[in-house]
Scaffold this active site. Sequence first.
Site, PDB file in Angstrom:
ATOM      1  N   CYS A 173      20.740   2.101 -29.829  1.00 52.33           N
ATOM      2  CA  CYS A 173      20.496   2.540 -31.213  1.00 52.33           C
ATOM      3  C   CYS A 173      19.030   2.811 -31.536  1.00 52.33           C
ATOM      4  CB  CYS A 173      21.058   1.520 -32.198  1.00 52.33           C
ATOM      5  SG  CYS A 173      22.875   1.536 -32.229  1.00 52.33           S
ATOM      6  N   HIS A 227      10.086  -9.700 -26.928  1.00 55.43           N
ATOM      7  CA  HIS A 227      10.492  -9.040 -28.181  1.00 55.43           C
ATOM      8  C   HIS A 227      11.236  -9.994 -29.116  1.00 55.43           C
ATOM      9  CE1 HIS A 227       9.389  -4.822 -28.116  1.00 55.43           C
ATOM     10  NE2 HIS A 227       9.942  -4.600 -26.934  1.00 55.43           N
ATOM     11  N   GLY A 253      14.644  -1.640 -20.197  1.00 54.94           N
ATOM     12  CA  GLY A 253      15.318  -2.715 -20.900  1.00 54.94           C
ATOM     13  C   GLY A 253      15.344  -2.422 -22.379  1.00 54.94           C
ATOM     14  N   GLU A 308       5.685  -2.769 -29.825  1.00 53.63           N
ATOM     15  CA  GLU A 308       5.483  -2.655 -28.376  1.00 53.63           C
ATOM     16  C   GLU A 308       4.114  -3.160 -27.914  1.00 53.63           C
ATOM     17  OE1 GLU A 308       7.905  -2.332 -26.502  1.00 53.63           O
ATOM     18  OE2 GLU A 308       9.429  -1.475 -27.845  1.00 53.63           O
ATOM     19  N   HIS A 368       9.271  -8.905 -20.769  1.00 53.57           N
ATOM     20  CA  HIS A 368       8.994  -7.999 -21.892  1.00 53.57           C
ATOM     21  C   HIS A 368      10.104  -8.083 -22.945  1.00 53.57           C
ATOM     22  CE1 HIS A 368       7.411  -4.262 -23.760  1.00 53.57           C
ATOM     23  NE2 HIS A 368       8.685  -4.089 -24.069  1.00 53.57           N
ATOM     24  N   GLU A 369      11.342  -7.957 -22.494  1.00 54.16           N
ATOM     25  CA  GLU A 369      12.451  -7.963 -23.473  1.00 54.16           C
ATOM     26  C   GLU A 369      12.573  -9.332 -24.132  1.00 54.16           C
ATOM     27  OE1 GLU A 369      13.033  -5.097 -24.132  1.00 54.16           O
ATOM     28  OE2 GLU A 369      12.542  -4.105 -22.242  1.00 54.16           O
ATOM     29  N   TYR A 385       2.416   1.124 -26.507  1.00 56.73           N
ATOM     30  CA  TYR A 385       2.483  -0.037 -25.618  1.00 56.73           C
ATOM     31  C   TYR A 385       1.095  -0.453 -25.165  1.00 56.73           C
ATOM     32  CZ  TYR A 385       7.538   0.838 -24.940  1.00 56.73           C
ATOM     33  OH  TYR A 385       8.879   1.004 -25.119  1.00 56.73           O
ATOM     34  N   GLU A 392      15.758  -4.767 -26.037  1.00 58.92           N
ATOM     35  CA  GLU A 392      15.697  -6.147 -26.514  1.00 58.92           C
ATOM     36  C   GLU A 392      16.791  -6.495 -27.515  1.00 58.92           C
ATOM     37  OE1 GLU A 392      13.654  -3.626 -27.132  1.00 58.92           O
ATOM     38  OE2 GLU A 392      12.714  -3.735 -29.118  1.00 58.92           O
ATOM     39  N   ASN A 393      18.008  -6.052 -27.295  1.00 54.38           N
ATOM     40  CA  ASN A 393      19.081  -6.357 -28.231  1.00 54.38           C
ATOM     41  C   ASN A 393      19.198  -7.881 -28.367  1.00 54.38           C
ATOM     42  OD1 ASN A 393      20.619  -3.569 -26.702  1.00 54.38           O
ATOM     43  ND2 ASN A 393      19.771  -3.608 -28.747  1.00 54.38           N
ATOM     44  N   MET A 406      14.662   7.081 -17.586  1.00 50.39           N
ATOM     45  CA  MET A 406      13.725   8.178 -17.866  1.00 50.39           C
ATOM     46  C   MET A 406      12.370   7.983 -17.197  1.00 50.39           C
ATOM     47  SD  MET A 406      14.593   9.218 -21.771  1.00 50.39           S
ATOM     48  CE  MET A 406      14.516   7.600 -22.532  1.00 50.39           C
ATOM     49  N   LYS A 407      11.968   6.737 -17.052  1.00 54.25           N
ATOM     50  CA  LYS A 407      10.680   6.449 -16.413  1.00 54.25           C
ATOM     51  C   LYS A 407      10.618   7.051 -15.017  1.00 54.25           C
ATOM     52  CE  LYS A 407       7.635   2.613 -15.203  1.00 54.25           C
ATOM     53  NZ  LYS A 407       7.542   1.167 -14.925  1.00 54.25           N
ATOM     54  N   ASP A 431      12.048   9.893 -30.701  1.00 61.59           N
ATOM     55  CA  ASP A 431      12.236  10.048 -29.250  1.00 61.59           C
ATOM     56  C   ASP A 431      11.238  11.052 -28.667  1.00 61.59           C
ATOM     57  OD1 ASP A 431      14.305   8.204 -29.118  1.00 61.59           O
ATOM     58  OD2 ASP A 431      15.873   9.716 -29.364  1.00 61.59           O
TER      59      ASP A 431
HETATM   60  N1  BES Z   1      12.433  -1.291 -27.087  1.00 62.65           N
HETATM   61  C1  BES Z   1      12.051  -0.718 -25.842  1.00 62.65           C
HETATM   62  C2  BES Z   1      12.933   0.419 -25.416  1.00 62.65           C
HETATM   63  C3  BES Z   1      13.026   1.548 -26.423  1.00 62.65           C
HETATM   64  C4  BES Z   1      11.911   1.978 -27.121  1.00 62.65           C
HETATM   65  C5  BES Z   1      14.215   2.179 -26.636  1.00 62.65           C
HETATM   66  C6  BES Z   1      12.022   3.010 -28.042  1.00 62.65           C
HETATM   67  C7  BES Z   1      14.324   3.202 -27.547  1.00 62.65           C
HETATM   68  C8  BES Z   1      13.228   3.625 -28.251  1.00 62.65           C
HETATM   69  C9  BES Z   1      12.003  -1.769 -24.731  1.00 62.65           C
HETATM   70  O1  BES Z   1      11.583  -3.019 -25.149  1.00 62.65           O
HETATM   71  C10 BES Z   1      10.983  -1.325 -23.736  1.00 62.65           C
HETATM   72  O2  BES Z   1       9.854  -1.222 -24.112  1.00 62.65           O
HETATM   73  N2  BES Z   1      11.379  -1.088 -22.486  1.00 62.65           N
HETATM   74  C11 BES Z   1      10.460  -0.739 -21.437  1.00 62.65           C
HETATM   75  C12 BES Z   1      10.218  -1.963 -20.586  1.00 62.65           C
HETATM   76  C13 BES Z   1       8.835  -2.102 -20.048  1.00 62.65           C
HETATM   77  C14 BES Z   1       7.724  -1.906 -21.031  1.00 62.65           C
HETATM   78  C15 BES Z   1       8.678  -3.421 -19.326  1.00 62.65           C
HETATM   79  C16 BES Z   1      11.108   0.367 -20.616  1.00 62.65           C
HETATM   80  O3  BES Z   1      12.270   0.697 -20.859  1.00 62.65           O
HETATM   81  O4  BES Z   1      10.463   0.944 -19.766  1.00 62.65           O
HETATM   82 ZN    ZN Z   2       9.499  -3.045 -25.607  1.00 61.62          ZN
END
Ligand code: BES
Ligand code: ZN
Length: 587
Positions: free
Chosen positions: A129, A290, A260, A309, A286-287, A374, A262-263, A539-540, A366
Site C-alpha cells: 500500500c 521502522h 522489505g 526513511e 531496517h524494517e 534515505y 515495514e508492515n 526493483m533495486k 513512486d
Molecule cells: N518502506 C520502505 C519500502 C517502500 C518505500 C515501499 C516507499 C513503498 C514506497 C522500506 O522500509 C524500505 O525502505 N525498504 C528498503 C530496504 C533497505 C533500505 C534496507 C528496500 O526495499 O530496498
Molecule cells: Zn524503509
Amino acid sequence: MARLDPHSYNDDTQPQTDALDWQARVDFGAKRLEAEATLHFRAPAPKGPLDLDTRDLELGGVFDLTGGPLPFVLHPPDPVLGARLEIALPAGARGVRIRYRTAPQASALQWLDPGQTAGGKEPFLFSQCQAIHARSVIPLQDTPRLRIRYQAQLKVPARLKAVMAAAWLKREVAGDEATEHFQMPQPIPPYLFAFAVGELVSRELGPRSRVYAEPSLVEAAAHEFAQVDQMIAAAEQLFGPYDWDRFDILTMPPSFPYGGMENPRLTFLTPTIITGDRSLVNVVAHELAHSWTGNLVSNANAEHFWLNEGFTVFAERRILEVLEGKEVAALHAALGRRSLDEAVARFSQQPELTRLRTTLAGIDPDEAYSQVPYEKGYLLLATLEEAVGREAFARFLRAYLGAFRFQSITTDDFLGLCERELPGALARVDAAAWIDGPGVPANAPVARSARLEQIDQLGGAIATPAQAAGWNVAQWQLYLDSVTRPVSLEAAAELDARFHLTASNNPEVLVDWLALAASAGYAPAVPRIEEVLGKVGRMKYLRPLYEALAKQPATRARARAAFERFKAGYHPIARQVVEGVLSRAGA
Ligand code: BES
Ligand code: ZN
C-alpha cells in the site's frame, strides 16, 4: 477547507475516520476482492460531504450504519490521486458503509499464478500500500495524517492461509472456504494496511516472532532470520520498548518489488535476502527499526518521507553496529553514500527532488522515490550527531520518539523539537541547506574504517585472491565500485576468472558485478543477467540490470526482449519503473 496532504482528497474540516471494519472475499479466478468497508468517525458528522480516496474501485453502494442508502458521486480519476468519492452525509452520521469490488489491476495488489510461486501449485496474493495504493483496496482517507484501528475478515479458499499486519484472532472453515479474522489494536496510517494469501506455513523464531513462508522456503527463511530476537532486544536498548506486541516476518514471492516493507507486526521481506549466510540481514534491521521511526512516528505526507526513511537508516546502522560492530556499520554508510551520489546524479535535471523536504503536488510518490530521503536523511542526522555528540543525540532521539509517538509529523515538527532539545545545533550544521537545498552539503561526514582504506589503497586495480581473502558482501560491493572505469574486456574476464563473480549467489554482489561486466562488453554476463531478470522482481536489481543491457548498443534489443518476456511476472510498480528505464535508453 484545507487539503493538508497533496496526495489525498481528505479535507481537514470533514469527519475523521478512526476505525475500520473490513470484510473481503478473495476471488483468485476473477482477481478481485468483493468487499465491504465500514468507516467509523471519531465524532458525529456535521451535515455535508465526505471525500474519500479511491482508485479503480467498482462501487456497489454507499449506506449509513443502519443500511439506508446515501447519495454519492464518484468523480473522474486523476492520474496520480485516483478518483474522489464524494458522499453526502446526514448530520450526526457516525460512519458510512461501502460495498465495492477491486479491479484486477488494483495498484496495491499483485495476483500471482501458481507458476510464479515457489511451490508452483497454488496462487498467491499480496498487498503493497505504501505510498498511496491503499485506496485501490479500500475507499478511505488515504493520508498518513489520519491513523485508524481496524478489524478485518478475509474469506479465502480453505487450502490457503491469510496473514495480515494485525493480530490474528481465529479461522472458521465452511465448505471449501475459510474466513480468517484479524484485529489491529494499534492505530496505523493507511499505508501500513497489509495482507497476503497463499500456501503458507510458519516457524517460531522466538517468543514474539515467527516467520511465514511457502513450505519449500520456510527452513531456509527460519535459518536466515534466526537472530531476530537479538535484533529486537538491541533495538529496544537503543530506542525504548517495542510497541507492536509481535514482530513476525512474511517471506514474499520473488516478484515483491521492494527489499522489505515495514508492515506492523508482520514485516514483508524479499526472498532475495535468503542467501544462507545472513549477510543481508541489515534489511531486517531496517524494517524492524521502522517500528519506531515510521510506524510510531510517521511522516504526515510523502513530502516528509525523509522523516521515515532517513531516521530508519540511521536506526538500522545503530542496530547493525551493536550486532556486527563499527566497521560493518561504516561499510554500510559508505555504500549508502555511493547510492546517494548515484541518485543525485540521476536527478541532475530535477534537483528539487534531491531536497529532503520536497514539494510533490501533482507528482506520484513512486516517481519521486529514490535513495535521497534515505541516505541524505541519514547524513543529516549523522552530521547533527557529530555536532552535539553521541549521548546528546541519543537523548534527542528518545525525546523525538516520546514526543511524537503514534503521531504523524512534518519536517517543521522535527525542526521545532530539535531546536528545543539541542538549541543552536541546527544552525551549526546549516540544517536549512540540508532540508531545503539540493544535493549533498559539504559538511557531510565521511565514513572511515580500516577495511575502507584497504579498498582505497588498491586504487581501482584488479585485486589478488590474497587481497580479497575474507571480504564480506559490502567490501565486494565497494571494491567493484572502485575498479577503474571504463573497465576493459580483459579486466572483466580476469576478475571473473579469479573470483567467479558471474556464479555468485549473493544478489548484491552479483548485480553490481553484472552491471560492471555488461558495461565492459563481457559476453557471459548477458545470459546471467537475463536469468536474474526472469527470476526476481525487486526493483533495486531490475533497474541497474535493465540499464546495463539497454546502455550498450549490442544488447539494447535484448533488454526490450527480456522485458516483453518477463513483464507479466513483475509487480505493476516495477513494470512502470523498467518501462521508464528502457524508454529513456531508447530501447
Ligand atoms: N518502506 C520502505 C519500502 C517502500 C518505500 C515501499 C516507499 C513503498 C514506497 C522500506 O522500509 C524500505 O525502505 N525498504 C528498503 C530496504 C533497505 C533500505 C534496507 C528496500 O526495499 O530496498
Ligand atoms: Zn524503509
